[in-house]
Design a protein around this motif. Sequence first.
Motif, PDB file in Angstrom:
ATOM      1  N   GLN A  64       1.066  -0.944  -0.074  1.00 30.69           N
ATOM      2  CA  GLN A  64       0.103   0.230  -0.345  1.00 30.69           C
ATOM      3  C   GLN A  64       0.982   1.745   0.227  1.00 30.69           C
ATOM      4  O   GLN A  64       0.263   2.455  -0.777  1.00 30.69           O
ATOM      5  CB  GLN A  64      -0.967   0.111   1.235  1.00 30.69           C
ATOM      6  CG  GLN A  64      -1.898  -1.310   0.908  1.00 30.69           C
ATOM      7  CD  GLN A  64      -1.043  -2.593   1.399  1.00 30.69           C
ATOM      8  OE1 GLN A  64      -0.805  -2.866   1.961  1.00 30.69           O
ATOM      9  NE2 GLN A  64      -1.770  -2.611   0.644  1.00 30.69           N
TER      10      GLN A  64
ATOM     11  N   ASN B 119       2.900   1.983   2.626  1.00 30.62           N
ATOM     12  CA  ASN B 119       3.341   2.645   4.077  1.00 30.62           C
ATOM     13  C   ASN B 119       5.414   1.721   4.550  1.00 30.62           C
ATOM     14  O   ASN B 119       5.542   0.710   3.909  1.00 30.62           O
ATOM     15  CB  ASN B 119       3.058   2.390   5.025  1.00 30.62           C
ATOM     16  CG  ASN B 119       1.773   1.896   5.013  1.00 30.62           C
ATOM     17  OD1 ASN B 119       0.431   3.502   5.184  1.00 30.62           O
ATOM     18  ND2 ASN B 119       0.146   0.864   4.690  1.00 30.62           N
TER      19      ASN B 119
ATOM     20  N   LYS C 235       1.547   5.530   4.362  1.00 36.07           N
ATOM     21  CA  LYS C 235       1.306   5.714   2.637  1.00 36.07           C
ATOM     22  C   LYS C 235       1.140   7.075   2.054  1.00 36.07           C
ATOM     23  O   LYS C 235       0.921   7.611   1.421  1.00 36.07           O
ATOM     24  CB  LYS C 235       0.446   5.003   2.198  1.00 36.07           C
ATOM     25  CG  LYS C 235      -0.775   5.328   2.935  1.00 36.07           C
ATOM     26  CD  LYS C 235      -2.087   3.979   2.301  1.00 36.07           C
ATOM     27  CE  LYS C 235      -3.596   3.932   3.153  1.00 36.07           C
ATOM     28  NZ  LYS C 235      -4.207   2.891   2.584  1.00 36.07           N
ATOM     29  N   TRP C 236       0.232   8.018   2.986  1.00 37.44           N
ATOM     30  CA  TRP C 236      -0.132   9.239   2.379  1.00 37.44           C
ATOM     31  C   TRP C 236       1.300  10.264   2.378  1.00 37.44           C
ATOM     32  O   TRP C 236       0.779  10.888   1.713  1.00 37.44           O
ATOM     33  CB  TRP C 236      -0.845   9.537   3.436  1.00 37.44           C
ATOM     34  CG  TRP C 236      -1.371   9.609   4.127  1.00 37.44           C
ATOM     35  CD1 TRP C 236      -1.427   8.747   5.590  1.00 37.44           C
ATOM     36  CD2 TRP C 236      -0.634  10.600   5.390  1.00 37.44           C
ATOM     37  NE1 TRP C 236      -1.060   9.521   6.925  1.00 37.44           N
ATOM     38  CE2 TRP C 236      -0.876  10.556   7.320  1.00 37.44           C
ATOM     39  CE3 TRP C 236      -0.328  12.316   5.707  1.00 37.44           C
ATOM     40  CZ2 TRP C 236      -0.169  10.929   7.390  1.00 37.44           C
ATOM     41  CZ3 TRP C 236       0.146  13.134   6.123  1.00 37.44           C
ATOM     42  CH2 TRP C 236       0.504  12.223   7.837  1.00 37.44           C
TER      43      TRP C 236
ATOM     44  N   SER D 168       4.443   9.598  -2.455  1.00 29.62           N
ATOM     45  CA  SER D 168       4.112   9.510  -3.736  1.00 29.62           C
ATOM     46  C   SER D 168       4.383   8.500  -3.993  1.00 29.62           C
ATOM     47  O   SER D 168       3.736   8.015  -4.551  1.00 29.62           O
ATOM     48  CB  SER D 168       4.838  11.040  -4.484  1.00 29.62           C
ATOM     49  OG  SER D 168       4.881  12.162  -4.137  1.00 29.62           O
TER      50      SER D 168
END
Length: 273
Positions: A171, A173, A215-216, A219
């Motif tokens: 994902q 992270n 993950k947010w 990029s």
Amino acid sequence: MSPIRQLDEAVSELVGDGDVVALEGFTHLIPVAAGHEIIRQGRRDLTLCRMTPDVIYDQMIGAGCARKLVFSWGGNPGVGSLHRFRDAIQHSWPVPLEIEEHSHAGMANRYTAGASGLPFAVLRGYAGTDLPAHTESIKTIECPFTGESLAAVSALNPDVGIVHAQQADRQGNVQMWGITGVQKETVLASKRSLVTVEEVVDELEPRPGAVVLPKWVVSAVAEVPGGAHPSYAQGYYERDNDYYQRWDPIGRDREQFRQWVDTEVLDVERSAR
């Protein structure tokens, strides 16, 4: 859309000519493979930021990628000078290089301010030096509470922050452990970020003292085993001390350096085709 990319795709997508780019890693987890990919893609006019520019920045400067270096110490650790860096400063080869020099504390505070969304950071530093007289991003301010004279440094917000880590999940992270320097602050301060990792795993196993980048804030992630070599990746491989010794005569001579770039960086791309 998955954040997992091939390294060449990630660099092409995230790094452009004229960008402010920070490749961070303090002795450990230095994103060397990403720096070599920037050389292969022929990026130019970059402002390179790094607390301790060492061999990878010597190589990028010698390859003509940089127009400016923002840093707090520069050298081949344990060996001596960076000769491509010196050649650029002294003889403008291959292109002129502008420098902006800070202390380690000043650079770390600049990243922290950028990561915190603040315009500047305050520290007790630079007293007795002439750096504030030569560096626009250092100012002297008066504490509104005590009247003490303090140093203020402007926030550093790179266009692209690049770091190396041990693991990421599918994902995006990221988890790193060991000596981690200012990698977290660099990613949080940057407009875009790329993390190269030793491996992509199904699930991150919690580790005491590890740094996790969610993950947010990332990029793109690229799986690049050995991507920190010749620096080390704790739990994966040790520092290649001989590499740093071998670099000194290569970096001293322009022709040897050109041959090294052709065989060790550019030919890697050709042989993969």
